[in-house]
Design a protein around this motif. Structure first.
Motif, PDB file in Angstrom:
ATOM      1  N   LEU A  48       0.644  -1.152  -0.127  1.00 53.53           N
ATOM      2  CA  LEU A  48       0.105  -0.095  -0.110  1.00 53.53           C
ATOM      3  C   LEU A  48       0.871   1.181   0.101  1.00 53.53           C
ATOM      4  O   LEU A  48       0.519   2.026  -0.799  1.00 53.53           O
ATOM      5  N   THR A  49       1.738   1.243   0.657  1.00 51.26           N
ATOM      6  CA  THR A  49       2.755   2.313   0.840  1.00 51.26           C
ATOM      7  C   THR A  49       3.399   2.662  -0.553  1.00 51.26           C
ATOM      8  O   THR A  49       3.462   3.870  -0.976  1.00 51.26           O
ATOM      9  N   ILE A 150      -1.994   3.215   7.634  1.00 52.05           N
ATOM     10  CA  ILE A 150      -1.195   4.065   6.531  1.00 52.05           C
ATOM     11  C   ILE A 150      -2.284   4.869   6.132  1.00 52.05           C
ATOM     12  O   ILE A 150      -1.866   6.235   5.865  1.00 52.05           O
ATOM     13  N   ALA A 151      -3.544   4.630   5.919  1.00 49.44           N
ATOM     14  CA  ALA A 151      -4.437   5.660   5.360  1.00 49.44           C
ATOM     15  C   ALA A 151      -4.669   6.707   6.199  1.00 49.44           C
ATOM     16  O   ALA A 151      -4.816   7.969   6.001  1.00 49.44           O
ATOM     17  N   LYS A 154      -1.625   9.048   6.241  1.00 49.99           N
ATOM     18  CA  LYS A 154      -1.519   9.873   4.979  1.00 49.99           C
ATOM     19  C   LYS A 154      -2.872  10.432   4.529  1.00 49.99           C
ATOM     20  O   LYS A 154      -2.774  11.383   3.490  1.00 49.99           O
ATOM     21  N   ASN A 155      -3.773  10.590   5.579  1.00 50.78           N
ATOM     22  CA  ASN A 155      -5.036  11.482   5.582  1.00 50.78           C
ATOM     23  C   ASN A 155      -5.733  11.195   4.290  1.00 50.78           C
ATOM     24  O   ASN A 155      -6.251  12.034   3.575  1.00 50.78           O
ATOM     25  N   ILE A 156      -5.943   9.711   3.873  1.00 54.58           N
ATOM     26  CA  ILE A 156      -6.639   9.330   2.956  1.00 54.58           C
ATOM     27  C   ILE A 156      -8.151   8.601   3.494  1.00 54.58           C
ATOM     28  O   ILE A 156      -7.786   7.588   4.278  1.00 54.58           O
ATOM     29  N   PRO A 157      -9.086   8.958   3.064  1.00 55.55           N
ATOM     30  CA  PRO A 157     -10.257   8.321   3.469  1.00 55.55           C
ATOM     31  C   PRO A 157     -10.264   6.680   3.383  1.00 55.55           C
ATOM     32  O   PRO A 157      -9.678   6.406   2.254  1.00 55.55           O
TER      33      PRO A 157
END
Length: 192
Positions: A48-49, A150-151, A154-157
């Motif tokens: 994912l990273t 990780i989400a 990274k401030n990802i919904p």
């Protein structure tokens, strides 16, 4: 568009669908932005990273199979709370499930709720549970915790949906082998 709630909509082409195994995705997700990480927390975190660095999505959707004694086989459950079930550093004075010196509480709370689905607490660890007896979490998997972490960082919904393939009991391996192939159709009905 993927409708999560009345106020949360995301473009399908900017959504990353994350699976541990291709068998969980089936053919339903072949034409979508699909990432197959492999099994386990390390593989999930690494893949994912790398994918976020290549192409940052607007939404990360983790879809996969999981065991549960609280939910029935074939149910899809939405998870917004995650426990790293194999993290235990109590011998050094930390809480059970707490990652030492991380600043992250033992129960990570992150993610969107999908309307109309039951909610669960996902215990992620690098073992296939066949004697589940823990009460702090009611779903067991092997990848969701690092994906949610990780989400969040990274401030990802993030949306996590788990297809219950087995009861995390003595017949879990046999049940999983049969049920895992039905997951993609269940996700298809809910998301599209």
């Amino acid at each position: 568009m993927i409708k999560i709630t009345g106020e949360h909509h995301f473009a399908i082409d900017r959504t990353l669908f994350v699976f541990a195994l291709d068998s969980e995705a089936g053919k339903v997700f072949n034409e979508k932005n699909k990432l197959v990480t492999g099994i386990g927390k390390v593989n999930a975190a690494m893949e994912l990273t790398q994918e976020i660095q290549r192409n940052r999505p607007e939404l990360i959707v983790n879809l996969g199979s999981a065991g549960s004694r609280s939910f029935g086989k074939g149910e899809v459950v939405c998870c917004t709370k995650f426990i790293q079930r194999d993290m235990d550093v109590r011998g050094l004075g930390f809480e059970k499930y707490e990652t030492p010196l991380s600043g992250i509480p033992p129960v990570l709370e992150y993610g969107l709720l999908k309307e109309g689905l039951p909610q669960g607490i996902c215990g992620t660890g690098d073992s296939f549970e066949m004697n589940h007896a823990e009460t702090d979490y009611n779903i067991v998997d092997m990848e969701a915790y690092p994906l949610a972490l990780i989400a969040m960082k990274k401030n990802i919904p993030f949306l996590c949906l788990k297809y219950i393939s087995d009861d995390a009991g003595s017949e879990a391996a046999e049940d999983w082998a049969v049920q895992v192939h039905l997951a993609s159709e269940a996700f298809n009905k809910i998301l599209f």
